[in-house]
Design a protein around this motif. Structure first.
Motif, PDB file in Angstrom:
ATOM      1  N   ALA A  51      39.216  20.343  -5.095  1.00 30.58           N
ATOM      2  CA  ALA A  51      39.335  18.958  -5.560  1.00 30.58           C
ATOM      3  C   ALA A  51      39.397  18.915  -7.081  1.00 30.58           C
ATOM      4  O   ALA A  51      38.536  19.448  -7.762  1.00 30.58           O
ATOM      5  CB  ALA A  51      38.153  18.139  -5.061  1.00 30.58           C
ATOM      6  N   GLY A  52      40.446  18.313  -7.594  1.00 31.72           N
ATOM      7  CA  GLY A  52      40.573  18.144  -9.036  1.00 31.72           C
ATOM      8  C   GLY A  52      41.073  19.369  -9.786  1.00 31.72           C
ATOM      9  O   GLY A  52      41.306  19.320 -10.980  1.00 31.72           O
TER      10      GLY A  52
ATOM     11  N   THR B 187      36.664  18.174   3.775  1.00 28.46           N
ATOM     12  CA  THR B 187      35.579  19.076   3.400  1.00 28.46           C
ATOM     13  C   THR B 187      35.005  19.809   4.611  1.00 28.46           C
ATOM     14  O   THR B 187      34.075  20.584   4.480  1.00 28.46           O
ATOM     15  CB  THR B 187      34.433  18.299   2.719  1.00 28.46           C
ATOM     16  OG1 THR B 187      34.127  17.172   3.531  1.00 28.46           O
ATOM     17  CG2 THR B 187      34.829  17.833   1.339  1.00 28.46           C
TER      18      THR B 187
ATOM     19  N   ARG C 110      53.933  14.190  -3.614  1.00 28.59           N
ATOM     20  CA  ARG C 110      53.030  13.096  -3.249  1.00 28.59           C
ATOM     21  C   ARG C 110      52.974  12.929  -1.726  1.00 28.59           C
ATOM     22  O   ARG C 110      51.906  12.804  -1.126  1.00 28.59           O
ATOM     23  CB  ARG C 110      53.509  11.797  -3.900  1.00 28.59           C
ATOM     24  CG  ARG C 110      52.517  10.651  -3.791  1.00 28.59           C
ATOM     25  CD  ARG C 110      53.096   9.376  -4.375  1.00 28.59           C
ATOM     26  NE  ARG C 110      53.326   9.433  -5.805  1.00 28.59           N
ATOM     27  CZ  ARG C 110      52.361   9.269  -6.722  1.00 28.59           C
ATOM     28  NH1 ARG C 110      51.134   9.047  -6.341  1.00 28.59           N
ATOM     29  NH2 ARG C 110      52.638   9.331  -8.004  1.00 28.59           N
TER      30      ARG C 110
ATOM     31  N   GLN D 157      43.853  18.143  -0.164  1.00 30.94           N
ATOM     32  CA  GLN D 157      44.499  16.874  -0.444  1.00 30.94           C
ATOM     33  C   GLN D 157      44.253  16.413  -1.885  1.00 30.94           C
ATOM     34  O   GLN D 157      45.044  15.673  -2.450  1.00 30.94           O
ATOM     35  CB  GLN D 157      43.931  15.830   0.520  1.00 30.94           C
ATOM     36  CG  GLN D 157      44.916  14.784   0.911  1.00 30.94           C
ATOM     37  CD  GLN D 157      44.484  14.076   2.193  1.00 30.94           C
ATOM     38  OE1 GLN D 157      43.381  14.287   2.693  1.00 30.94           O
ATOM     39  NE2 GLN D 157      45.348  13.245   2.716  1.00 30.94           N
ATOM     40  N   LYS D 158      43.136  16.858  -2.448  1.00 31.67           N
ATOM     41  CA  LYS D 158      42.749  16.343  -3.765  1.00 31.67           C
ATOM     42  C   LYS D 158      43.114  17.300  -4.891  1.00 31.67           C
ATOM     43  O   LYS D 158      42.601  17.187  -5.997  1.00 31.67           O
ATOM     44  CB  LYS D 158      41.244  16.088  -3.791  1.00 31.67           C
ATOM     45  CG  LYS D 158      40.833  14.977  -2.846  1.00 31.67           C
ATOM     46  CD  LYS D 158      39.369  14.687  -2.950  1.00 31.67           C
ATOM     47  CE  LYS D 158      38.933  13.697  -1.889  1.00 31.67           C
ATOM     48  NZ  LYS D 158      37.519  13.845  -1.568  1.00 31.67           N
TER      49      LYS D 158
ATOM     50  N   HIS E   9      45.067  18.946  -7.951  1.00 31.08           N
ATOM     51  CA  HIS E   9      45.644  18.247  -9.091  1.00 31.08           C
ATOM     52  C   HIS E   9      47.009  18.830  -9.462  1.00 31.08           C
ATOM     53  O   HIS E   9      47.202  20.036  -9.450  1.00 31.08           O
ATOM     54  CB  HIS E   9      44.685  18.378 -10.279  1.00 31.08           C
ATOM     55  CG  HIS E   9      45.187  17.705 -11.515  1.00 31.08           C
ATOM     56  ND1 HIS E   9      45.359  16.342 -11.597  1.00 31.08           N
ATOM     57  CD2 HIS E   9      45.552  18.217 -12.715  1.00 31.08           C
ATOM     58  CE1 HIS E   9      45.813  16.045 -12.807  1.00 31.08           C
ATOM     59  NE2 HIS E   9      45.942  17.159 -13.496  1.00 31.08           N
TER      60      HIS E   9
ATOM     61  N   ASP F 149      36.457  24.826  -3.059  1.00 26.15           N
ATOM     62  CA  ASP F 149      36.767  23.400  -3.087  1.00 26.15           C
ATOM     63  C   ASP F 149      37.746  23.160  -4.236  1.00 26.15           C
ATOM     64  O   ASP F 149      37.399  23.351  -5.395  1.00 26.15           O
ATOM     65  CB  ASP F 149      35.468  22.615  -3.301  1.00 26.15           C
ATOM     66  CG  ASP F 149      35.700  21.117  -3.229  1.00 26.15           C
ATOM     67  OD1 ASP F 149      36.871  20.700  -3.296  1.00 26.15           O
ATOM     68  OD2 ASP F 149      34.706  20.388  -3.088  1.00 26.15           O
TER      69      ASP F 149
ATOM     70  N   ASN G  35      39.407  20.399   0.624  1.00 23.15           N
ATOM     71  CA  ASN G  35      39.917  19.303  -0.198  1.00 23.15           C
ATOM     72  C   ASN G  35      41.314  19.567  -0.739  1.00 23.15           C
ATOM     73  O   ASN G  35      41.634  19.181  -1.864  1.00 23.15           O
ATOM     74  CB  ASN G  35      38.981  19.022  -1.384  1.00 23.15           C
ATOM     75  CG  ASN G  35      37.839  18.122  -0.961  1.00 23.15           C
ATOM     76  OD1 ASN G  35      38.021  17.278  -0.079  1.00 23.15           O
ATOM     77  ND2 ASN G  35      36.679  18.300  -1.560  1.00 23.15           N
TER      78      ASN G  35
ATOM     79  N   SER H  40      42.342  19.849   4.587  1.00 23.23           N
ATOM     80  CA  SER H  40      42.569  18.760   3.649  1.00 23.23           C
ATOM     81  C   SER H  40      41.259  18.084   3.270  1.00 23.23           C
ATOM     82  O   SER H  40      41.134  17.499   2.207  1.00 23.23           O
ATOM     83  CB  SER H  40      43.550  17.746   4.228  1.00 23.23           C
ATOM     84  OG  SER H  40      43.056  17.290   5.464  1.00 23.23           O
TER      85      SER H  40
ATOM     86  N   SER I 111      49.037  18.685   3.261  1.00 24.41           N
ATOM     87  CA  SER I 111      48.478  19.213   2.021  1.00 24.41           C
ATOM     88  C   SER I 111      48.225  20.717   2.119  1.00 24.41           C
ATOM     89  O   SER I 111      48.247  21.418   1.116  1.00 24.41           O
ATOM     90  CB  SER I 111      47.195  18.479   1.668  1.00 24.41           C
ATOM     91  OG  SER I 111      46.298  18.543   2.749  1.00 24.41           O
TER      92      SER I 111
END
Lengths: 154, 119
Positions: free
Chosen positions: A28-29, A135, A97, A67-68, A70, A26, A65, A133, A104
């Protein structure tokens, strides 16, 4: 009697294929490049003591994820993704962006591809990377294990 | 003394090159000049690469030792440093082999060298 000195072990294709595992990551972030380094290591199999450079000894990686992910600094707007349509003047560019919004998976794939060997083997290796993109992913049949990346600063 | 004709030796010399050039692509296998160049280059490359093979393998062993070291929670550089400090003189070839064939033994070496192995 002295035991014979072993010659370096080289893994063959069948064994490498049989040993392949699935990892779910994952992102994300997580920072894009830092996540990509570790994804690339898993795909290539450099985390295994019997890594063999001339066969694809890596594992499958499912990225969630995407898409998320960083991006540091102003890269969301400054980092451009290019492609050429092959028509005259057909060079298209899109900022990160926009790419994260629509493609993504391509953001992750390009980051990882940049860290893989360019060649016939590299092209096989990248196919083991599955990016989503959200979960959800359709690979539960492969019983992937959840893999948490070492988080690094930045 | 028996008479020695030049052609005999010359043919032998060329045939040696021709033998090596078999299986090359296109004109490199049939045209004399291309053939000689290719074969001579091939011999040079072969020499280089026999030398390089030693380095290639050392690099591979280091990659493998690194992978094994990371599995027990350390890194290649820390692992090798600890071994040097502890005066354990096992070369990289054997360490890499142990990492595959005897992970427990590899771990034991790390412990012996004063590394607290995890996992």
């Amino acid at each position: 009697m002295a035991t014979p000195i072993p010659s370096t072990y080289l893994k063959n294709f069948e064994k490498a294929q049989a040993e392949r595992k699935w990892h779910v990551i994952d992102v994300a972030g997580l920072t894009l490049g830092r996540a990509a380094t570790q994804i690339a290591t898993l795909l290539r199999g450099k985390h295994k003591p019997d890594y063999t450079p001339n066969v694809d000894s890596g594992d499958f990686v499912v990225v969630l994820n995407a898409q998320k992910v960083h991006l540091t600094g102003k890269k969301l707007d400054d980092k451009m993704y290019y492609k050429h349509t092959l028509y005259l003047g057909g060079l298209k560019s899109r900022p990160a962006r926009e790419m994260l919004g629509t493609r993504s998976d391509e953001v992750i794939r390009r980051a990882v591809w940049g860290m893989l060997p360019k060649g016939p083997l590299g092209r096989v290796i990248i196919k083991k990377l599955k990016i989503y993109s959200g979960t959800d992913h359709p690979h539960s049949a492969q019983q992937p294990s959840k893999h948490t990346l070492k988080t690094m600063r930045g | 003394m028996a008479r020695a004709k030049r052609g005999f030796k010359a043919r032998r010399r060329r045939n040696r090159i021709r033998e090596f050039a078999k299986g090359y692509r296109g004109g490199r296998a049939t045209l004399w000049k291309a053939m000689v160049e290719t074969v001579r280059h091939a011999w040079r490359f072969a020499t280089w690469h026999r030398r390089e093979r030693k380095r290639d393998f050392r690099r591979l062993w280091i990659i493998r030792i690194n992978a094994a070291a990371r599995e027990i929670g350390t890194t290649y550089s820390q692992f090798i440093h600890a071994l040097t400090q502890a005066n354990i003189r096992i070369d990289r070839k054997i360490l890499a082999d142990l990492a595959i064939s005897d992970p427990a033994g590899f771990k034991a070496i790390a412990t012996q060298a004063g590394i607290k192995a995890q996992a």
